[in-house]
Every structure is written in C-alpha cells, then in structure tokens.
Motif scaffolding. Structure first.
Motif, PDB file in Angstrom:
ATOM      1  N   GLU A 146       7.114   9.438  -6.869  1.00 56.88           N
ATOM      2  CA  GLU A 146       8.108   9.359  -5.788  1.00 56.88           C
ATOM      3  C   GLU A 146       7.435   9.318  -4.421  1.00 56.88           C
ATOM      4  O   GLU A 146       7.841   8.556  -3.537  1.00 56.88           O
ATOM      5  N   LEU A 147       6.408  10.161  -4.231  1.00 58.29           N
ATOM      6  CA  LEU A 147       5.706  10.190  -2.948  1.00 58.29           C
ATOM      7  C   LEU A 147       5.006   8.859  -2.677  1.00 58.29           C
ATOM      8  O   LEU A 147       5.097   8.318  -1.568  1.00 58.29           O
ATOM      9  N   ILE A 148       4.338   8.327  -3.668  1.00 58.72           N
ATOM     10  CA  ILE A 148       3.657   7.041  -3.515  1.00 58.72           C
ATOM     11  C   ILE A 148       4.654   5.943  -3.172  1.00 58.72           C
ATOM     12  O   ILE A 148       4.430   5.147  -2.243  1.00 58.72           O
ATOM     13  N   LEU A 149       5.765   5.889  -3.879  1.00 61.91           N
ATOM     14  CA  LEU A 149       6.782   4.862  -3.616  1.00 61.91           C
ATOM     15  C   LEU A 149       7.399   5.026  -2.227  1.00 61.91           C
ATOM     16  O   LEU A 149       7.633   4.035  -1.523  1.00 61.91           O
ATOM     17  N   LYS A 150       7.653   6.261  -1.826  1.00 60.22           N
ATOM     18  CA  LYS A 150       8.209   6.521  -0.490  1.00 60.22           C
ATOM     19  C   LYS A 150       7.256   6.026   0.594  1.00 60.22           C
ATOM     20  O   LYS A 150       7.658   5.302   1.505  1.00 60.22           O
ATOM     21  N   LEU A 151       5.980   6.417   0.492  1.00 56.72           N
ATOM     22  CA  LEU A 151       5.011   6.032   1.514  1.00 56.72           C
ATOM     23  C   LEU A 151       4.762   4.527   1.522  1.00 56.72           C
ATOM     24  O   LEU A 151       4.617   3.928   2.588  1.00 56.72           O
ATOM     25  N   ASP A 152       4.727   3.911   0.353  1.00 54.74           N
ATOM     26  CA  ASP A 152       4.546   2.462   0.309  1.00 54.74           C
ATOM     27  C   ASP A 152       5.751   1.766   0.932  1.00 54.74           C
ATOM     28  O   ASP A 152       5.593   0.787   1.669  1.00 54.74           O
ATOM     29  N   GLY A 153       6.949   2.267   0.655  1.00 54.44           N
ATOM     30  CA  GLY A 153       8.155   1.695   1.253  1.00 54.44           C
ATOM     31  C   GLY A 153       8.137   1.789   2.776  1.00 54.44           C
ATOM     32  O   GLY A 153       8.694   0.934   3.469  1.00 54.44           O
ATOM     33  N   GLN A 154       7.482   2.813   3.302  1.00 57.66           N
ATOM     34  CA  GLN A 154       7.345   2.998   4.751  1.00 57.66           C
ATOM     35  C   GLN A 154       6.104   2.281   5.295  1.00 57.66           C
ATOM     36  O   GLN A 154       5.811   2.380   6.486  1.00 57.66           O
ATOM     37  N   LYS A 155       5.374   1.610   4.416  1.00 53.79           N
ATOM     38  CA  LYS A 155       4.133   0.899   4.778  1.00 53.79           C
ATOM     39  C   LYS A 155       3.090   1.832   5.372  1.00 53.79           C
ATOM     40  O   LYS A 155       2.315   1.460   6.253  1.00 53.79           O
ATOM     41  N   LYS A 156       3.048   3.062   4.859  1.00 52.62           N
ATOM     42  CA  LYS A 156       2.018   4.018   5.261  1.00 52.62           C
ATOM     43  C   LYS A 156       0.755   3.736   4.456  1.00 52.62           C
ATOM     44  O   LYS A 156       0.808   3.186   3.352  1.00 52.62           O
ATOM     45  N   LEU A 157      -0.372   4.152   4.982  1.00 53.11           N
ATOM     46  CA  LEU A 157      -1.639   3.973   4.282  1.00 53.11           C
ATOM     47  C   LEU A 157      -1.664   4.808   3.008  1.00 53.11           C
ATOM     48  O   LEU A 157      -1.362   6.005   3.039  1.00 53.11           O
ATOM     49  N   ILE A 158      -2.027   4.160   1.909  1.00 53.82           N
ATOM     50  CA  ILE A 158      -2.301   4.851   0.651  1.00 53.82           C
ATOM     51  C   ILE A 158      -3.683   4.384   0.222  1.00 53.82           C
ATOM     52  O   ILE A 158      -3.907   3.190   0.032  1.00 53.82           O
ATOM     53  N   ALA A 159      -4.615   5.324   0.126  1.00 53.75           N
ATOM     54  CA  ALA A 159      -6.000   4.995  -0.203  1.00 53.75           C
ATOM     55  C   ALA A 159      -6.415   5.792  -1.438  1.00 53.75           C
ATOM     56  O   ALA A 159      -6.173   6.999  -1.507  1.00 53.75           O
ATOM     57  N   ALA A 160      -7.016   5.108  -2.403  1.00 53.50           N
ATOM     58  CA  ALA A 160      -7.426   5.760  -3.648  1.00 53.50           C
ATOM     59  C   ALA A 160      -8.790   5.232  -4.067  1.00 53.50           C
ATOM     60  O   ALA A 160      -9.071   4.038  -3.951  1.00 53.50           O
ATOM     61  N   ILE A 161      -9.625   6.131  -4.563  1.00 49.33           N
ATOM     62  CA  ILE A 161     -11.003   5.783  -4.913  1.00 49.33           C
ATOM     63  C   ILE A 161     -11.295   6.140  -6.368  1.00 49.33           C
ATOM     64  O   ILE A 161     -10.680   7.050  -6.927  1.00 49.33           O
ATOM     65  N   CYS A 162     -12.239   5.422  -6.960  1.00 45.33           N
ATOM     66  CA  CYS A 162     -12.725   5.655  -8.319  1.00 45.33           C
ATOM     67  C   CYS A 162     -11.590   5.495  -9.335  1.00 45.33           C
ATOM     68  O   CYS A 162     -11.050   4.416  -9.490  1.00 45.33           O
ATOM     69  N   ASN A 163     -11.204   6.576 -10.011  1.00 42.13           N
ATOM     70  CA  ASN A 163     -10.070   6.527 -10.936  1.00 42.13           C
ATOM     71  C   ASN A 163      -8.746   6.840 -10.244  1.00 42.13           C
ATOM     72  O   ASN A 163      -7.687   6.783 -10.868  1.00 42.13           O
ATOM     73  N   GLY A 164      -8.776   7.183  -8.961  1.00 39.30           N
ATOM     74  CA  GLY A 164      -7.569   7.503  -8.208  1.00 39.30           C
ATOM     75  C   GLY A 164      -6.508   6.406  -8.219  1.00 39.30           C
ATOM     76  O   GLY A 164      -5.313   6.713  -8.230  1.00 39.30           O
ATOM     77  N   PRO A 165      -6.901   5.123  -8.230  1.00 40.33           N
ATOM     78  CA  PRO A 165      -5.880   4.074  -8.268  1.00 40.33           C
ATOM     79  C   PRO A 165      -4.974   4.116  -9.505  1.00 40.33           C
ATOM     80  O   PRO A 165      -3.933   3.461  -9.533  1.00 40.33           O
ATOM     81  N   GLN A 166      -5.345   4.920 -10.517  1.00 41.43           N
ATOM     82  CA  GLN A 166      -4.471   5.053 -11.697  1.00 41.43           C
ATOM     83  C   GLN A 166      -3.064   5.466 -11.289  1.00 41.43           C
ATOM     84  O   GLN A 166      -2.077   5.002 -11.864  1.00 41.43           O
ATOM     85  N   TYR A 167      -2.955   6.340 -10.288  1.00 41.96           N
ATOM     86  CA  TYR A 167      -1.653   6.825  -9.854  1.00 41.96           C
ATOM     87  C   TYR A 167      -0.835   5.716  -9.186  1.00 41.96           C
ATOM     88  O   TYR A 167       0.379   5.645  -9.344  1.00 41.96           O
ATOM     89  N   LEU A 168      -1.517   4.852  -8.451  1.00 44.55           N
ATOM     90  CA  LEU A 168      -0.835   3.716  -7.822  1.00 44.55           C
ATOM     91  C   LEU A 168      -0.378   2.724  -8.882  1.00 44.55           C
ATOM     92  O   LEU A 168       0.698   2.140  -8.782  1.00 44.55           O
ATOM     93  N   GLY A 169      -1.226   2.544  -9.913  1.00 45.75           N
ATOM     94  CA  GLY A 169      -0.862   1.647 -11.011  1.00 45.75           C
ATOM     95  C   GLY A 169       0.372   2.132 -11.746  1.00 45.75           C
ATOM     96  O   GLY A 169       1.297   1.355 -12.019  1.00 45.75           O
ATOM     97  N   ARG A 170       0.419   3.413 -12.056  1.00 48.46           N
ATOM     98  CA  ARG A 170       1.586   3.961 -12.765  1.00 48.46           C
ATOM     99  C   ARG A 170       2.849   3.910 -11.914  1.00 48.46           C
ATOM    100  O   ARG A 170       3.950   3.814 -12.444  1.00 48.46           O
ATOM    101  N   ALA A 171       2.689   3.977 -10.593  1.00 48.48           N
ATOM    102  CA  ALA A 171       3.846   3.890  -9.690  1.00 48.48           C
ATOM    103  C   ALA A 171       4.305   2.441  -9.500  1.00 48.48           C
ATOM    104  O   ALA A 171       5.337   2.204  -8.890  1.00 48.48           O
ATOM    105  N   GLY A 172       3.519   1.481 -10.008  1.00 42.15           N
ATOM    106  CA  GLY A 172       3.881   0.070  -9.884  1.00 42.15           C
ATOM    107  C   GLY A 172       3.384  -0.587  -8.616  1.00 42.15           C
ATOM    108  O   GLY A 172       3.603  -1.783  -8.407  1.00 42.15           O
TER     109      GLY A 172
END
Length: 190
Positions: free
Chosen positions: A84-110
C-alpha cells in the motif's frame, strides 16, 4: 522538504544505505526515519540492531514523505501495508529507490511492470529458493543503476552509484552534483 523513509527488516543490508542517509541528513538537511513492520528491533546483515522510528502502517498515514528507500536483504514475504505504501508513493510520483534484492518489493507491488529496473537477484537464485519470481524480467536492464522516472534501482555492489543517483534526484548538492560525485570518486580511487 519531506521525510525520507527507510524500510528496515530482519537481515537488511545496512552497508548499502549508510552513505546515502549520511549525506541526505547532513548535507540535504532532510528528516530521515526508519520504518519496520513493528517497533521491534531488527538485526541487520552486519549484526547491528536497529529500532524502527515508526511502523510501515504509520508511514502510510504520513502526507509529507519525499522518498522511500529500500535496502537489500533476503528474498522474503511482503506485508500488505508495504505494498500500500509503495503504491501510494508511486501514485504521488514520489521517489522510490531500492537496491540489491530490495526491488522485490516493488515487483510484488506491480510497480516494475511499468518501469525499467535492475536487481542483484538472478533468475537462478529465485529458482533455487523455489519462490514466485517477483521481477518482470522483460523490464530488467543489466546495469549497475537504473533510473526510470521516480524509480531508482541498483545492484548491491553499486551502492555508491545508487547514493549519487538519489542525491541528484533529491538535489542534495543543489546543482553541484557532478563536482561532489567526482570529488568522492577521486577520494575512493586514492
């Protein structure tokens, strides 16, 4: 300027984010907060204990988050409030930065379905774990750092490059990004 939130979970790779948060706080004068699923302290990959400033559920209620930064760590389950937090921030076009295996959370959020990205996690590693692959590989780019609009991803070994990409995005050095990056690289190469 808003708050910069860092997700911390058990075994997160703290070394990947120390430079970025040091400069965000001390040069960028931003408020930095760590968010966990609970207030329980978590032990990082380095063995240090970190106590969250707030929960991910509380972060969801904030309206002044400027960026969410997600360090690497093991491939693990994702709780709905993080999605929910990832989707909210992406909808607001806020910076979301993930490194190494961190992008897994962005992938699961779509989020990675519509963004180019990189990760340290290989297809083979996912197969060995026997878990569903969270990464839409058609958008994967084999580079150290990938910036696609408000999303920055990086391989774990590229934590310095990752940091400087975030500094540039947040204008931490207020137009002096190239000078500071070169100065840092010069120091590192001595």
């Amino acid at each position: 300027m808003g708050k910069i939130v860092c997700l911390i979970t058990e075994d997160f790779a703290d070394f990947e984010i120390t430079l970025v948060f040091h400069k965000i706080k001390n040069i960028g004068k931003r408020e930095v907060l760590s968010a966990g699923y609970t207030y329980e302290a978590v032990k990082s990959e380095s063995g240090l204990n970190y106590k969250p400033d707030l929960t991910v559920s509380e972060a969801l209620k904030l309206d002044d988050i400027e960026a969410l930064i997600i360090p690497g760590g093991p491939i693990r389950c994702q709780q709905s409030e993080l999605t929910e937090l990832i989707l909210k921030l992406d909808g607001q076009k806020k910076l979301i930065a993930a490194i190494c295996n961190g992008p897994q959370y962005l992938g699961r959020a779509g989020i990675l379905n519509d963004h180019s990205f990189t990760t340290s996690c290989s297809v083979e590693a996912i197969q060995k774990l026997g878990v569903e692959n969270p990464f839409p590989r058609e958008n994967y780019i084999d580079q150290r750092v990938v910036k696609d609009r408000n999303i920055i991803t990086a391989k774990g070994r590229a934590f310095v490059d990752f940091s400087f990409e975030i500094f540039d995005y947040l204008d931490i050095y207020q137009g002096q990004y190239e000078e500071q990056e070169q100065l840092f690289k010069d120091i590192m190469n001595k």
